[in-house]
Design a protein around this motif. Structure first.
Motif, PDB file in Angstrom:
ATOM      1  N   SER A  91       0.813  -1.230   0.000  1.00  0.00           N
ATOM      2  CA  SER A  91       0.000   0.000   0.000  1.00  0.00           C
ATOM      3  C   SER A  91       0.842   1.275   0.000  1.00  0.00           C
ATOM      4  O   SER A  91       0.288   2.367  -0.095  1.00  0.00           O
ATOM      5  N   LEU A  92       2.160   1.143   0.118  1.00  0.00           N
ATOM      6  CA  LEU A  92       3.040   2.320   0.091  1.00  0.00           C
ATOM      7  C   LEU A  92       3.365   2.711  -1.343  1.00  0.00           C
ATOM      8  O   LEU A  92       3.627   1.849  -2.190  1.00  0.00           O
ATOM      9  N   LYS A  93       3.372   4.005  -1.625  1.00  0.00           N
ATOM     10  CA  LYS A  93       3.887   4.489  -2.896  1.00  0.00           C
ATOM     11  C   LYS A  93       5.396   4.267  -2.937  1.00  0.00           C
ATOM     12  O   LYS A  93       6.040   4.163  -1.881  1.00  0.00           O
ATOM     13  N   THR A  94       5.980   4.228  -4.109  1.00  0.00           N
ATOM     14  CA  THR A  94       7.441   4.186  -4.218  1.00  0.00           C
ATOM     15  C   THR A  94       8.002   5.448  -3.556  1.00  0.00           C
ATOM     16  O   THR A  94       7.485   6.544  -3.770  1.00  0.00           O
ATOM     17  N   SER A  95       9.007   5.268  -2.717  1.00  0.00           N
ATOM     18  CA  SER A  95       9.598   6.324  -1.865  1.00  0.00           C
ATOM     19  C   SER A  95       8.705   6.680  -0.684  1.00  0.00           C
ATOM     20  O   SER A  95       9.015   7.592   0.082  1.00  0.00           O
ATOM     21  N   GLY A  96       7.586   5.960  -0.520  1.00  0.00           N
ATOM     22  CA  GLY A  96       6.733   6.175   0.654  1.00  0.00           C
ATOM     23  C   GLY A  96       7.426   5.696   1.920  1.00  0.00           C
ATOM     24  O   GLY A  96       8.298   4.819   1.876  1.00  0.00           O
ATOM     25  N   ARG A  97       7.035   6.292   3.058  1.00  0.00           N
ATOM     26  CA  ARG A  97       7.700   6.032   4.334  1.00  0.00           C
ATOM     27  C   ARG A  97       6.733   5.384   5.317  1.00  0.00           C
ATOM     28  O   ARG A  97       5.561   5.755   5.358  1.00  0.00           O
ATOM     29  N   ALA A  98       7.250   4.428   6.088  1.00  0.00           N
ATOM     30  CA  ALA A  98       6.392   3.731   7.059  1.00  0.00           C
ATOM     31  C   ALA A  98       7.101   3.586   8.395  1.00  0.00           C
ATOM     32  O   ALA A  98       8.325   3.479   8.465  1.00  0.00           O
ATOM     33  N   ALA A  99       6.278   3.586   9.451  1.00  0.00           N
ATOM     34  CA  ALA A  99       6.749   3.237  10.800  1.00  0.00           C
ATOM     35  C   ALA A  99       5.706   2.291  11.375  1.00  0.00           C
ATOM     36  O   ALA A  99       4.555   2.672  11.559  1.00  0.00           O
ATOM     37  N   ILE A 100       6.109   1.048  11.619  1.00  0.00           N
ATOM     38  CA  ILE A 100       5.165   0.003  12.025  1.00  0.00           C
ATOM     39  C   ILE A 100       5.627  -0.628  13.338  1.00  0.00           C
ATOM     40  O   ILE A 100       6.770  -1.093  13.443  1.00  0.00           O
ATOM     41  N   VAL A 101       4.742  -0.666  14.326  1.00  0.00           N
ATOM     42  CA  VAL A 101       5.012  -1.383  15.578  1.00  0.00           C
ATOM     43  C   VAL A 101       4.727  -2.861  15.325  1.00  0.00           C
ATOM     44  O   VAL A 101       3.686  -3.212  14.761  1.00  0.00           O
ATOM     45  N   ILE A 102       5.642  -3.721  15.745  1.00  0.00           N
ATOM     46  CA  ILE A 102       5.429  -5.162  15.555  1.00  0.00           C
ATOM     47  C   ILE A 102       6.084  -5.908  16.707  1.00  0.00           C
ATOM     48  O   ILE A 102       7.021  -5.413  17.341  1.00  0.00           O
ATOM     49  N   LYS A 103       5.568  -7.085  17.003  1.00  0.00           N
ATOM     50  CA  LYS A 103       6.126  -7.886  18.093  1.00  0.00           C
ATOM     51  C   LYS A 103       7.573  -8.253  17.768  1.00  0.00           C
ATOM     52  O   LYS A 103       7.882  -8.594  16.615  1.00  0.00           O
ATOM     53  N   ASN A 104       8.455  -8.187  18.751  1.00  0.00           N
ATOM     54  CA  ASN A 104       9.881  -8.348  18.436  1.00  0.00           C
ATOM     55  C   ASN A 104      10.228  -9.760  17.959  1.00  0.00           C
ATOM     56  O   ASN A 104      11.251  -9.954  17.304  1.00  0.00           O
ATOM     57  N   THR A 105       9.367 -10.737  18.225  1.00  0.00           N
ATOM     58  CA  THR A 105       9.645 -12.098  17.753  1.00  0.00           C
ATOM     59  C   THR A 105       9.610 -12.176  16.224  1.00  0.00           C
ATOM     60  O   THR A 105      10.170 -13.097  15.639  1.00  0.00           O
ATOM     61  N   PHE A 106       8.967 -11.184  15.566  1.00  0.00           N
ATOM     62  CA  PHE A 106       8.960 -11.167  14.098  1.00  0.00           C
ATOM     63  C   PHE A 106      10.377 -11.149  13.546  1.00  0.00           C
ATOM     64  O   PHE A 106      10.649 -11.696  12.471  1.00  0.00           O
ATOM     65  N   LEU A 107      11.305 -10.528  14.281  1.00  0.00           N
ATOM     66  CA  LEU A 107      12.674 -10.367  13.792  1.00  0.00           C
ATOM     67  C   LEU A 107      13.445 -11.678  13.737  1.00  0.00           C
ATOM     68  O   LEU A 107      14.440 -11.780  13.016  1.00  0.00           O
ATOM     69  N   SER A 108      12.977 -12.687  14.496  1.00  0.00           N
ATOM     70  CA  SER A 108      13.773 -13.919  14.577  1.00  0.00           C
ATOM     71  C   SER A 108      12.964 -15.210  14.427  1.00  0.00           C
ATOM     72  O   SER A 108      13.547 -16.289  14.446  1.00  0.00           O
ATOM     73  N   ASN A 109      11.630 -15.122  14.293  1.00  0.00           N
ATOM     74  CA  ASN A 109      10.831 -16.342  14.135  1.00  0.00           C
ATOM     75  C   ASN A 109      11.407 -17.208  13.020  1.00  0.00           C
ATOM     76  O   ASN A 109      11.758 -16.701  11.948  1.00  0.00           O
ATOM     77  N   ALA A 110      11.477 -18.538  13.261  1.00  0.00           N
ATOM     78  CA  ALA A 110      12.168 -19.433  12.329  1.00  0.00           C
ATOM     79  C   ALA A 110      11.233 -20.127  11.339  1.00  0.00           C
ATOM     80  O   ALA A 110      11.689 -20.930  10.527  1.00  0.00           O
ATOM     81  N   ASP A 111       9.930 -19.817  11.382  1.00  0.00           N
ATOM     82  CA  ASP A 111       9.017 -20.454  10.425  1.00  0.00           C
ATOM     83  C   ASP A 111       9.245 -19.862   9.035  1.00  0.00           C
ATOM     84  O   ASP A 111       9.740 -18.743   8.880  1.00  0.00           O
ATOM     85  N   ASN A 112       8.877 -20.612   7.999  1.00  0.00           N
ATOM     86  CA  ASN A 112       9.153 -20.210   6.614  1.00  0.00           C
ATOM     87  C   ASN A 112       8.522 -18.868   6.243  1.00  0.00           C
ATOM     88  O   ASN A 112       9.119 -18.065   5.526  1.00  0.00           O
ATOM     89  N   ALA A 113       7.286 -18.631   6.728  1.00  0.00           N
ATOM     90  CA  ALA A 113       6.587 -17.385   6.391  1.00  0.00           C
ATOM     91  C   ALA A 113       7.341 -16.180   6.927  1.00  0.00           C
ATOM     92  O   ALA A 113       7.518 -15.172   6.223  1.00  0.00           O
ATOM     93  N   SER A 114       7.809 -16.260   8.176  1.00  0.00           N
ATOM     94  CA  SER A 114       8.537 -15.131   8.776  1.00  0.00           C
ATOM     95  C   SER A 114       9.850 -14.869   8.048  1.00  0.00           C
ATOM     96  O   SER A 114      10.213 -13.718   7.784  1.00  0.00           O
ATOM     97  N   ILE A 115      10.560 -15.948   7.701  1.00  0.00           N
ATOM     98  CA  ILE A 115      11.833 -15.793   6.982  1.00  0.00           C
ATOM     99  C   ILE A 115      11.584 -15.159   5.613  1.00  0.00           C
ATOM    100  O   ILE A 115      12.274 -14.212   5.208  1.00  0.00           O
ATOM    101  N   SER A 116      10.541 -15.639   4.903  1.00  0.00           N
ATOM    102  CA  SER A 116      10.223 -15.096   3.572  1.00  0.00           C
ATOM    103  C   SER A 116       9.827 -13.632   3.650  1.00  0.00           C
ATOM    104  O   SER A 116      10.204 -12.825   2.785  1.00  0.00           O
ATOM    105  N   LEU A 117       9.092 -13.284   4.697  1.00  0.00           N
ATOM    106  CA  LEU A 117       8.627 -11.897   4.831  1.00  0.00           C
ATOM    107  C   LEU A 117       9.783 -10.957   5.163  1.00  0.00           C
ATOM    108  O   LEU A 117       9.864  -9.843   4.627  1.00  0.00           O
TER     109      LEU A 117
END
Length: 487
Positions: free
Chosen positions: A324-350
């Protein structure tokens, strides 16, 4: 009587009524009453403006359903006319059988103009119901609400502050506090870093109580030139949101109105029900600010709308935001910190997709207790769409104290981060990570501070318990995904 006392008196009355059971009910019921009180003031203002121009104003509501006629009919002395005022069973029956159905019909009547206040009236009153069972209690609530003035900006400012406090209390009282209330100091810091400009379109697809949009409005209003065109742009063409849940939608609309936005561009819809492959340039935004809900709850038919399929709601939202972001669009998103290291395939792909399609220039690591009542640790991802990530600046916020309900996050806690984020210095709690050094099997982005003094390397019992809790959540999420695959 102060506004604060008026709010407290209304809560006390709702507590006595058998139809309202919780903080969530209190704010829902207060919201519909306040909305109609606000609508009456808005209509009176427009009628006065028209009269000064020698024109006639066409009221939105038929006479029977205007506040001075059903809620507060007054005599020549300006006091409630008890001969005309409904109370008891008569009042409840009027509200349930006539008022709400009449107002709910505006959604159908105004379906071609979803940005209008008429459509918002229909949305609110086709989604909410009156839960106040005692007509005598409702009569008292209406009288208190009648004392709340909406016309002066100072009054609105105080009302919006009190309303925010109610939202915060509701978040703290519920199991999913983060769903309703993101700490305002964190929101303000995120907006400061993103620095939206007038003329840009700002979006939150998980709007909740619209805290991000309200704060973005304040940020732009304070800094922009107050021309007629700018004010119109800010009111009508700047702030956009979507919200799935009935109560959150109504609270968000009311919150934006109290902040000065007359007809908020909030759509009542499940954002994740939209196929991201259908999102076109005209649907994209310059700025996205959000704290999407988390948890493995989305069904398979919803997951089909996404390229990377997962039951984790926040991961689906992140895909929606990138698209949904335009090219050069800027985002700030709060997310659970486990997203950074979850080992399931979906998290790695994302994570791989995020790093390849966006420049994730900053990750803000928030301390435990930031979200009181939510029991999770979070990070904020700051990224720009359209170029791959080369370097990430990590900043670990340390407020120097344990956070919680009695010791919440404040603006001073965020000052250093906001003041140094452009320079991205290397300090004991901030560092640069070169993405060339990433493990290309895991794309693990969990913060590993290379500058932490060795004597601090031993973890506290709280940190150990925190990690155990996170691992439990991660295991639970993986089990949910496995069950979905099996079924």
């Amino acid at each position: 009587m102060s506004f604060e006392q008026t709010f407290k008196n209304i809560d006390d009355l709702l507590y006595k009524d058998s139809g309202a059971d919780s903080e969530l009910d209190y704010i829902g019921q207060t919201s519909w009453v306040m909305f109609l009180r606000y609508l009456d003031e808005l209509e009176q203002d427009k009628a006065d403006e028209a009269e000064l121009k020698g024109e006639e104003y066409n009221f939105i509501l038929d006479e029977e359903y205007r506040w001075p006629n059903w809620a507060m009919p007054k005599g020549a002395d300006g006091k409630l006319d008890h001969h005309k005022a409904m109370t008891g069973t008569d009042l409840v029956q009027f509200v349930d059988k006539k008022l709400f159905p009449y107002l709910g019909e505006f959604k159908v009547k105004s379906v071609d103009n979803p940005k209008s206040i008429e459509y918002k009236i229909g949305e609110i009153f086709s989604e909410l119901s009156n839960r106040i069972q005692s007509g005598y209690i409702l009569r008292d609530i209406l009288e208190y609400a009648d004392e709340l003035p909406f016309r002066a900006s100072t009054d609105k400012h105080e009302l919006s502050h009190l309303y925010e406090t109610k939202i915060k209390n509701m978040g703290n009282a519920g199991r999913n506090g983060g769903q309703y209330y993101t700490p305002r100091p964190l929101i303000r810091a995120m907006i400061n870093v993103i620095d939206p400009q007038i003329g840009e379109k700002i979006y939150d697809g998980a709007a909740g109580s619209c805290g991000f949009l309200c704060e973005a409005y304040e940020y732009l209003y304070e800094r922009m030139e107050k021309t007629t065109d700018n004010l119109k742009t800010l009111q009508e063409e700047t702030l956009f949101g979507k919200e799935k849940k009935n109560l959150a939608y109504v609270i968000g609309i009311m919150n934006m109105i109290l902040h000065g936005i007359e007809a908020p561009n909030i759509i009542h819809i499940n954002t994740l029900g939209e196929n991201i492959r259908d999102i076109q340039e005209k649907n994209r935004y310059h700025v996205i600010l959000a704290n999407p809900p988390f948890g493995g709850k989305e069904r398979k038919e919803v997951q089909q709308n996404f390229d990377i399929k997962t039951g984790e709601t926040a991961s689906l939202f992140l895909q929606h935001f990138i698209k949904s972001l335009k090219t050069s669009g800027r985002a700030a998103i709060v997310i659970k910190n486990t997203f950074l290291s979850n080992a399931d395939n979906a998290s790695i792909s994302l994570r791989k997709h995020l790093l390849e399609s966006c420049n994730v220039h900053t990750i803000l690591d928030m301390p435990a207790g930031t979200f009181t009542g939510a029991g999770v640790k979070t990070v904020v991802l700051f990224f720009t769409k359209g170029e791959p990530t080369k370097n990430i600046w990590y900043y670990q916020l340390d407020a120097g104290r344990s956070m919680g309900k009695t010791n919440p996050l404040n603006d001073k806690d965020m000052e250093e981060f906001v003041s140094i984020h452009k320079e991205q210095p290397n300090t004991e709690k901030s560092w640069i990570f070169n993405v060339n050094d990433i493990d290309e099997n895991s794309f693990d982005l969990a913060p590993k501070n290379p500058n932490k003094p060795e004597e601090e390397a031993l973890r506290t019992p709280e940190e150990i318990l925190e990690e155990m809790e996170m691992l439990d959540e991660e295991t639970s999420s993986l089990l949910t995904n496995i069950k979905e695959l099996i079924s």
